[in-house]
Design a protein around this motif. Sequence first.
Motif, PDB file in Angstrom:
ATOM      1  N   LYS A  46     -10.106  64.937  29.314  1.00 33.92           N
ATOM      2  CA  LYS A  46     -10.098  65.065  27.860  1.00 33.92           C
ATOM      3  C   LYS A  46      -9.107  66.127  27.397  1.00 33.92           C
ATOM      4  O   LYS A  46      -8.939  66.333  26.196  1.00 33.92           O
ATOM      5  CB  LYS A  46     -11.494  65.393  27.339  1.00 33.92           C
ATOM      6  CG  LYS A  46     -12.479  64.256  27.544  1.00 33.92           C
ATOM      7  CD  LYS A  46     -13.835  64.570  26.983  1.00 33.92           C
ATOM      8  CE  LYS A  46     -14.767  63.387  27.242  1.00 33.92           C
ATOM      9  NZ  LYS A  46     -16.130  63.652  26.783  1.00 33.92           N
ATOM     10  N   LEU A  47      -8.461  66.782  28.351  1.00 38.07           N
ATOM     11  CA  LEU A  47      -7.471  67.813  28.033  1.00 38.07           C
ATOM     12  C   LEU A  47      -6.110  67.437  28.601  1.00 38.07           C
ATOM     13  O   LEU A  47      -6.031  66.753  29.628  1.00 38.07           O
ATOM     14  CB  LEU A  47      -7.896  69.161  28.627  1.00 38.07           C
ATOM     15  CG  LEU A  47      -9.123  69.819  28.025  1.00 38.07           C
ATOM     16  CD1 LEU A  47      -9.460  71.090  28.797  1.00 38.07           C
ATOM     17  CD2 LEU A  47      -8.895  70.138  26.558  1.00 38.07           C
ATOM     18  N   LYS A 106       1.282  75.318  26.830  1.00 38.49           N
ATOM     19  CA  LYS A 106       1.454  75.475  25.381  1.00 38.49           C
ATOM     20  C   LYS A 106       0.472  74.599  24.612  1.00 38.49           C
ATOM     21  O   LYS A 106      -0.136  75.044  23.633  1.00 38.49           O
ATOM     22  CB  LYS A 106       2.888  75.137  24.974  1.00 38.49           C
ATOM     23  CG  LYS A 106       3.889  76.187  25.397  1.00 38.49           C
ATOM     24  CD  LYS A 106       5.307  75.772  25.040  1.00 38.49           C
ATOM     25  CE  LYS A 106       6.313  76.763  25.582  1.00 38.49           C
ATOM     26  NZ  LYS A 106       7.696  76.337  25.332  1.00 38.49           N
ATOM     27  N   LYS A 107       0.307  73.354  25.038  1.00 39.19           N
ATOM     28  CA  LYS A 107      -0.620  72.443  24.357  1.00 39.19           C
ATOM     29  C   LYS A 107      -2.052  72.975  24.419  1.00 39.19           C
ATOM     30  O   LYS A 107      -2.776  72.959  23.415  1.00 39.19           O
ATOM     31  CB  LYS A 107      -0.565  71.052  24.980  1.00 39.19           C
ATOM     32  CG  LYS A 107       0.677  70.280  24.642  1.00 39.19           C
ATOM     33  CD  LYS A 107       0.684  68.922  25.344  1.00 39.19           C
ATOM     34  CE  LYS A 107       1.981  68.168  25.102  1.00 39.19           C
ATOM     35  NZ  LYS A 107       2.010  66.875  25.830  1.00 39.19           N
ATOM     36  N   GLY A 112      -6.623  76.152  21.607  1.00 42.65           N
ATOM     37  CA  GLY A 112      -7.605  77.226  21.681  1.00 42.65           C
ATOM     38  C   GLY A 112      -8.170  77.478  23.071  1.00 42.65           C
ATOM     39  O   GLY A 112      -9.164  78.192  23.221  1.00 42.65           O
ATOM     40  N   TRP A 113      -7.535  76.916  24.075  1.00 43.61           N
ATOM     41  CA  TRP A 113      -7.995  77.096  25.442  1.00 43.61           C
ATOM     42  C   TRP A 113      -7.225  78.226  26.129  1.00 43.61           C
ATOM     43  O   TRP A 113      -6.060  78.468  25.820  1.00 43.61           O
ATOM     44  CB  TRP A 113      -7.814  75.809  26.249  1.00 43.61           C
ATOM     45  CG  TRP A 113      -8.850  74.788  25.922  1.00 43.61           C
ATOM     46  CD1 TRP A 113      -8.958  74.061  24.776  1.00 43.61           C
ATOM     47  CD2 TRP A 113      -9.936  74.386  26.745  1.00 43.61           C
ATOM     48  NE1 TRP A 113     -10.044  73.224  24.839  1.00 43.61           N
ATOM     49  CE2 TRP A 113     -10.665  73.403  26.040  1.00 43.61           C
ATOM     50  CE3 TRP A 113     -10.360  74.754  28.021  1.00 43.61           C
ATOM     51  CZ2 TRP A 113     -11.800  72.803  26.564  1.00 43.61           C
ATOM     52  CZ3 TRP A 113     -11.491  74.141  28.542  1.00 43.61           C
ATOM     53  CH2 TRP A 113     -12.197  73.176  27.817  1.00 43.61           C
ATOM     54  N   ASN A 141     -12.979  86.279  26.491  1.00 39.83           N
ATOM     55  CA  ASN A 141     -13.235  85.212  25.517  1.00 39.83           C
ATOM     56  C   ASN A 141     -14.521  85.451  24.744  1.00 39.83           C
ATOM     57  O   ASN A 141     -14.585  85.201  23.542  1.00 39.83           O
ATOM     58  CB  ASN A 141     -13.276  83.844  26.207  1.00 39.83           C
ATOM     59  CG  ASN A 141     -11.917  83.364  26.633  1.00 39.83           C
ATOM     60  OD1 ASN A 141     -10.907  84.045  26.458  1.00 39.83           O
ATOM     61  ND2 ASN A 141     -11.868  82.186  27.232  1.00 39.83           N
ATOM     62  N   MET A 142     -15.533  85.945  25.428  1.00 39.02           N
ATOM     63  CA  MET A 142     -16.814  86.204  24.758  1.00 39.02           C
ATOM     64  C   MET A 142     -16.686  87.342  23.747  1.00 39.02           C
ATOM     65  O   MET A 142     -17.348  87.336  22.718  1.00 39.02           O
ATOM     66  CB  MET A 142     -17.891  86.508  25.800  1.00 39.02           C
ATOM     67  CG  MET A 142     -18.281  85.278  26.616  1.00 39.02           C
ATOM     68  SD  MET A 142     -19.395  85.622  27.980  1.00 39.02           S
ATOM     69  CE  MET A 142     -20.861  86.135  27.141  1.00 39.02           C
TER      70      MET A 142
END
Length: 146
Positions: A46-47, A106-107, A112-113, A141-142
């Motif tokens: 999905k990525l 970059k994508k 947001g990953w 990230n948290m």
Amino acid sequence: MYEFENTTEKTKKTMKKLRSANTGIEIALRKALWKKGYRYRVCYDKLPGKPDIALTKYKIAIFCDGEFFHGKDWEQRKDKIANGNNGAYWTKKISRNIARDEEINKKLIFMGWTVIRFWGKDITYNVEECVKVIEEKIFENMLGIE
């Protein structure tokens, strides 16, 4: 399909055995993460780039890259590869792999990953250190740290 020039039968057999998924380095890192209690998706389609490991809860995409095919120390090694057997083919292929890896990074970042790429030998010889890098990114990230 591209046929290598001057390729021995032994080389052809070796190339056919190369895996693109579930490699030893991927399995080693996945086992270490699982042991620590992290759950993930494998070859997450999905990525972009189908990350080898995706920690969807933390939006972290992890790639386990082989040194040769992904161009580790490319600037130092490309002349040697270019002068080797099928040098033009390998130079073009590895250069394209490097460019594709950058495009994928970059994508994913745009989506947001967080992207983490490990070299195969880093995983092989320091899997616990790789897990620490991942845990630091989870913590950042948290907390919302870039």
